[in-house]
Design a protein around this motif. Structure first.
Motif, mmCIF file in Angstrom:
data_model
loop_
_atom_site.group_PDB
_atom_site.id
_atom_site.type_symbol
_atom_site.label_atom_id
_atom_site.label_comp_id
_atom_site.label_asym_id
_atom_site.label_seq_id
_atom_site.Cartn_x
_atom_site.Cartn_y
_atom_site.Cartn_z
ATOM 1 N N ILE A 1 0.850 -1.199 0.000
ATOM 2 C CA ILE A 1 0.000 0.000 0.000
ATOM 3 C C ILE A 1 0.883 1.246 0.000
ATOM 4 O O ILE A 1 0.629 2.193 -0.742
ATOM 5 C CB ILE A 1 -0.981 -0.018 1.192
ATOM 6 C CG1 ILE A 1 -2.018 -1.131 1.003
ATOM 7 C CG2 ILE A 1 -1.657 1.346 1.370
ATOM 8 C CD1 ILE A 1 -2.881 -1.405 2.221
ATOM 9 N N SER A 2 1.938 1.246 0.808
ATOM 10 C CA SER A 2 2.871 2.389 0.838
ATOM 11 C C SER A 2 3.527 2.610 -0.515
ATOM 12 O O SER A 2 3.597 3.742 -1.000
ATOM 13 C CB SER A 2 3.957 2.179 1.895
ATOM 14 O OG SER A 2 3.461 2.380 3.173
ATOM 15 N N ARG A 3 4.006 1.532 -1.118
ATOM 16 C CA ARG A 3 4.663 1.668 -2.419
ATOM 17 C C ARG A 3 3.691 2.182 -3.477
ATOM 18 O O ARG A 3 4.052 3.038 -4.289
ATOM 19 C CB ARG A 3 5.283 0.342 -2.856
ATOM 20 C CG ARG A 3 6.573 0.025 -2.104
ATOM 21 C CD ARG A 3 7.343 -1.139 -2.702
ATOM 22 N NE ARG A 3 6.646 -2.401 -2.482
ATOM 23 C CZ ARG A 3 6.192 -3.202 -3.452
ATOM 24 N NH1 ARG A 3 6.371 -2.912 -4.712
ATOM 25 N NH2 ARG A 3 5.570 -4.320 -3.154
ATOM 26 N N MET A 4 2.468 1.679 -3.470
ATOM 27 C CA MET A 4 1.479 2.147 -4.450
ATOM 28 C C MET A 4 1.142 3.614 -4.219
ATOM 29 O O MET A 4 0.992 4.379 -5.179
ATOM 30 C CB MET A 4 0.218 1.277 -4.391
ATOM 31 C CG MET A 4 0.448 -0.138 -4.891
ATOM 32 S SD MET A 4 -1.065 -1.126 -5.110
ATOM 33 C CE MET A 4 -1.823 -1.034 -3.513
ATOM 34 N N ALA A 5 1.036 4.023 -2.949
ATOM 35 C CA ALA A 5 0.751 5.430 -2.645
ATOM 36 C C ALA A 5 1.871 6.327 -3.149
ATOM 37 O O ALA A 5 1.625 7.398 -3.713
ATOM 38 C CB ALA A 5 0.555 5.616 -1.137
ATOM 39 N N LYS A 6 3.108 5.881 -2.984
ATOM 40 C CA LYS A 6 4.263 6.677 -3.447
ATOM 41 C C LYS A 6 4.232 6.837 -4.960
ATOM 42 O O LYS A 6 4.465 7.927 -5.488
ATOM 43 C CB LYS A 6 5.561 6.014 -3.008
ATOM 44 C CG LYS A 6 6.797 6.870 -3.251
ATOM 45 C CD LYS A 6 8.018 6.256 -2.616
ATOM 46 C CE LYS A 6 7.935 6.590 -1.155
ATOM 47 N NZ LYS A 6 9.207 6.529 -0.446
ATOM 48 N N VAL A 7 3.915 5.759 -5.671
ATOM 49 C CA VAL A 7 3.826 5.818 -7.134
ATOM 50 C C VAL A 7 2.690 6.740 -7.560
ATOM 51 O O VAL A 7 2.850 7.576 -8.449
ATOM 52 C CB VAL A 7 3.649 4.405 -7.738
ATOM 53 C CG1 VAL A 7 3.269 4.468 -9.206
ATOM 54 C CG2 VAL A 7 4.920 3.593 -7.547
ATOM 55 N N LYS A 8 1.539 6.602 -6.922
ATOM 56 C CA LYS A 8 0.387 7.443 -7.274
ATOM 57 C C LYS A 8 0.710 8.917 -7.021
ATOM 58 O O LYS A 8 0.384 9.779 -7.842
ATOM 59 C CB LYS A 8 -0.840 6.995 -6.478
ATOM 60 C CG LYS A 8 -2.099 7.724 -6.833
ATOM 61 C CD LYS A 8 -2.557 7.403 -8.232
ATOM 62 C CE LYS A 8 -3.909 8.059 -8.485
ATOM 63 N NZ LYS A 8 -4.210 8.175 -9.897
#
Length: 124
Positions: A104-111
């Motif tokens: 979830i953290s990695r996806m938030a960073k990408v978004k």
């Protein structure tokens, strides 16, 4: 569910069970650890996080937790999300399995990076 009028993320969390609240707070922490500048708001009566645009909405349902955002987004994480129900704008994490907070953290960073790049282009 009765009609709601949540004004804050805390209002939404107050209506959830203790277990759901704990998981949702961990989801929130995963998002904010990746995007500390994200603003927590209520949108569509759900907790939402934005920075140069929408990052994610989080919510709890009877059998799952949901992470959603305006489409398209999850394509870049297809393999990592293959164990979950995924639509073009949401992923469902079953309540009977641990949530992938690091993902979830990695996806938030990408978004957030995508949002920032799009906002920078619009300023040109």
């Amino acid at each position: 569910m009765a009609k709601t009028d949540f004004r804050t993320v805390e209002d939404y969390l107050a209506t959830r069970s203790e277990e759901e609240r704990a998981v949702l707070l961990k989801m929130q922490a995963a998002i904010l650890s990746a995007v500390p500048e994200a603003e927590a708001v209520i949108s569509y009566q759900l907790p939402a996080y934005k920075a140069d645009g929408w990052i994610f909405y989080i919510s709890a349902f009877t059998n799952h937790y949901s992470l959603s955002c305006p489409p398209p987004f999850f394509e870049g994480f297809r393999d990592e999300l293959s164990a979950y129900a995924v639509s073009k704008s949401a992923v469902q994490f079953p309540k009977d399995r641990p949530l992938p907070y690091e993902l979830i953290s990695r996806m938030a960073k990408v978004k957030a990076r995508e949002n920032h790049e799009r906002a920078a282009k619009q300023k040109i």
